[in-house]
Design an enzyme around this catalytic site. Structure first.
Site, PDB file in Angstrom:
ATOM      1  N   SER A  37       3.032  -3.312   4.426  1.00 26.48           N
ATOM      2  CA  SER A  37       2.357  -4.586   4.115  1.00 26.48           C
ATOM      3  C   SER A  37       3.334  -5.762   4.145  1.00 26.48           C
ATOM      4  O   SER A  37       4.362  -5.748   3.468  1.00 26.48           O
ATOM      5  CB  SER A  37       1.719  -4.515   2.721  1.00 26.48           C
ATOM      6  N   HIS A  68      -1.863  -5.849   7.879  1.00 29.20           N
ATOM      7  CA  HIS A  68      -1.537  -4.810   8.862  1.00 29.20           C
ATOM      8  C   HIS A  68      -2.185  -5.202  10.194  1.00 29.20           C
ATOM      9  O   HIS A  68      -3.404  -5.184  10.320  1.00 29.20           O
ATOM     10  CB  HIS A  68      -2.070  -3.450   8.402  1.00 29.20           C
ATOM     11  N   HIS A  90      -4.084   4.623   5.490  1.00 29.14           N
ATOM     12  CA  HIS A  90      -3.972   5.063   4.100  1.00 29.14           C
ATOM     13  C   HIS A  90      -5.146   5.949   3.715  1.00 29.14           C
ATOM     14  O   HIS A  90      -6.231   5.834   4.275  1.00 29.14           O
ATOM     15  CB  HIS A  90      -3.963   3.848   3.153  1.00 29.14           C
ATOM     16  N   TYR A  92      -6.903   5.609   1.118  1.00 22.44           N
ATOM     17  CA  TYR A  92      -7.989   4.793   0.554  1.00 22.44           C
ATOM     18  C   TYR A  92      -8.885   4.148   1.618  1.00 22.44           C
ATOM     19  O   TYR A  92      -9.952   3.629   1.299  1.00 22.44           O
ATOM     20  CB  TYR A  92      -7.449   3.734  -0.409  1.00 22.44           C
ATOM     21  N   GLU A  93      -8.454   4.200   2.886  1.00 22.48           N
ATOM     22  CA  GLU A  93      -9.323   3.674   3.948  1.00 22.48           C
ATOM     23  C   GLU A  93     -10.408   4.681   4.330  1.00 22.48           C
ATOM     24  O   GLU A  93     -11.286   4.372   5.132  1.00 22.48           O
ATOM     25  CB  GLU A  93      -8.482   3.306   5.178  1.00 22.48           C
ATOM     26  N   ALA A 120       5.690  -1.738   1.005  1.00 17.95           N
ATOM     27  CA  ALA A 120       5.786  -2.609  -0.167  1.00 17.95           C
ATOM     28  C   ALA A 120       5.376  -1.750  -1.357  1.00 17.95           C
ATOM     29  O   ALA A 120       4.408  -0.992  -1.275  1.00 17.95           O
ATOM     30  CB  ALA A 120       4.855  -3.793  -0.015  1.00 17.95           C
ATOM     31  N   MET A 223       1.177   3.396  -2.022  1.00 20.88           N
ATOM     32  CA  MET A 223      -0.003   4.117  -1.533  1.00 20.88           C
ATOM     33  C   MET A 223       0.176   4.624  -0.105  1.00 20.88           C
ATOM     34  O   MET A 223      -0.792   4.811   0.621  1.00 20.88           O
ATOM     35  CB  MET A 223      -1.226   3.189  -1.595  1.00 20.88           C
ATOM     36  N   SER A 224       1.436   4.852   0.318  1.00 24.47           N
ATOM     37  CA  SER A 224       1.663   5.241   1.720  1.00 24.47           C
ATOM     38  C   SER A 224       2.944   6.059   1.868  1.00 24.47           C
ATOM     39  O   SER A 224       3.497   6.544   0.888  1.00 24.47           O
ATOM     40  CB  SER A 224       1.760   3.973   2.593  1.00 24.47           C
ATOM     41  N   ASN A 247       6.217  -6.253  -6.410  1.00 25.55           N
ATOM     42  CA  ASN A 247       5.709  -6.653  -7.736  1.00 25.55           C
ATOM     43  C   ASN A 247       6.291  -5.703  -8.774  1.00 25.55           C
ATOM     44  O   ASN A 247       6.667  -4.577  -8.455  1.00 25.55           O
ATOM     45  CB  ASN A 247       4.166  -6.613  -7.771  1.00 25.55           C
ATOM     46  N   HIS A 261      -2.572  -8.024  -4.178  1.00 30.33           N
ATOM     47  CA  HIS A 261      -2.122  -7.813  -2.802  1.00 30.33           C
ATOM     48  C   HIS A 261      -1.453  -9.065  -2.217  1.00 30.33           C
ATOM     49  O   HIS A 261      -0.558  -8.971  -1.385  1.00 30.33           O
ATOM     50  CB  HIS A 261      -3.317  -7.384  -1.943  1.00 30.33           C
TER      51      HIS A 261
END
Length: 299
Positions: A37, A68, A90, A92-93, A120, A223-224, A247, A261
């Site tokens: 990201s 992306h 990912h 979550y997609e 990230a 998440m990746s 963050n 995000h």
């Protein structure tokens, strides 16, 4: 609805896509780079570019996340042939984990020897600051604890062994090279090394989850990346990965901070030029580093 069968992303399917790309690409890449990201600018460093939209590549997944770009960029870096993914996939997609990692298998079948992954991530280590860059030395695969592993299903020996070792997943020599390059470039003050933990997402972590992960030994959470690393190692490729701490994970119930995000993308933008310099210098020195290793082992 039953999940899609892993065999849809098997050797023949990956080879067909890899062959199509090699027929259309200007180079046969030795290095594959995956941009996280806000870090898509890494692809811009390639010379003599040829760009493919994911939607134009046969059987390639589509990226649905803001930040992306969804493009595969071929080119050279100081003469070294590379391919760069601007945008990854990912859990979550909604994709099966085998489809998320399909591009890594395609990299292997195109001739890629070294994979560089960026992401990230949220900082769990209290000594980390937003904008720090963490060289990943190890990972915790939370979805894997629940059986979500890209190697589940029948094993194809043409890719790799049934039970691949993961204690050496992140190449020690490449991590050392990154630290040396970082010191030369004057980046030591924001360059760290630590453990990355992957979660399924897309919701950010709760305070209790962050506290738990930190106690388990995780320095950053995202998440990746981990599923791609597992497949790259299964295929016998060298792996180097880094996280941009975009963050600080919220660990205090009295805090007013909230993960979002936009902050992730903004941090990527601010640090992008330095990351491009770091990664491009590492890429140009991979062969030199291998030669030095061979020379040392000959004596």
């Amino acid at each position: 609805m039953f999940p899609e069968a892993p065999c849809k992303y098997g050797y023949e399917e990956c080879k067909a896509t890899a062959d199509w790309l090699l027929d259309h690409a200007p180079v046969r890449p030795l290095v594959g780079i995956v941009c996280g990201s806000g870090l898509g600018g890494l692809a811009e460093m390639l010379k003599d570019q040829k760009v493919f939209s994911y939607s134009d590549i046969p059987d390639f997944p589509q990226s649905t996340v803001h930040g992306h770009a969804g493009r595969l960029v071929f080119g050279t870096l100081k003469g070294k042939p590379c391919v760069c993914m601007q945008g990854r996939f990912h859990l979550y997609e909604g994709y099966p984990v085998q489809k998320i990692t399909m591009p890594i298998r395609i990299f292997k079948l195109m001739g890629v020897e070294t994979v560089i992954l960026t992401n990230a991530a949220g900082g769990l280590n209290q000594d980390y600051k937003v904008g720090d860059v963490m060289i990943i030395k190890d990972h915790i695969n939370m979805p894997g604890f629940a059986g979500s592993n890209p190697l589940c299903g029948p094993n194809d020996e043409r890719f790799g062994t049934r039970f691949p070792c993961m204690s050496d997943a992140y190449d020690r020599k490449l991590r050392q090279l990154a630290s040396e390059v970082g010191a030369e470039l004057g980046y030591s003050n924001f360059l760290k090394e630590g453990v990355y933990c992957v979660l399924g997402g897309p919701s950010f972590e709760t305070i209790a989850e962050c506290r738990m992960l930190n106690r388990l030994g995780a320095d950053a959470v995202g998440m990746s990346t981990v599923h791609e690393v597992i497949v790259a190692r299964h295929c016998g490729m060298r792996v180097f990965a880094l996280s941009l701490i975009s963050n600080q994970a919220v660990m205090d119930y009295d805090s007013q901070e909230k993960a979002n995000h936009e902050e992730v993308l903004q941090t990527g933008e601010q640090r992008s030029q330095q990351l491009v310099k770091l990664v491009s210098t590492i890429v140009t020195r991979i062969d030199q580093h291998k030669r030095e290793e061979c020379t040392r082992s000959d004596h």
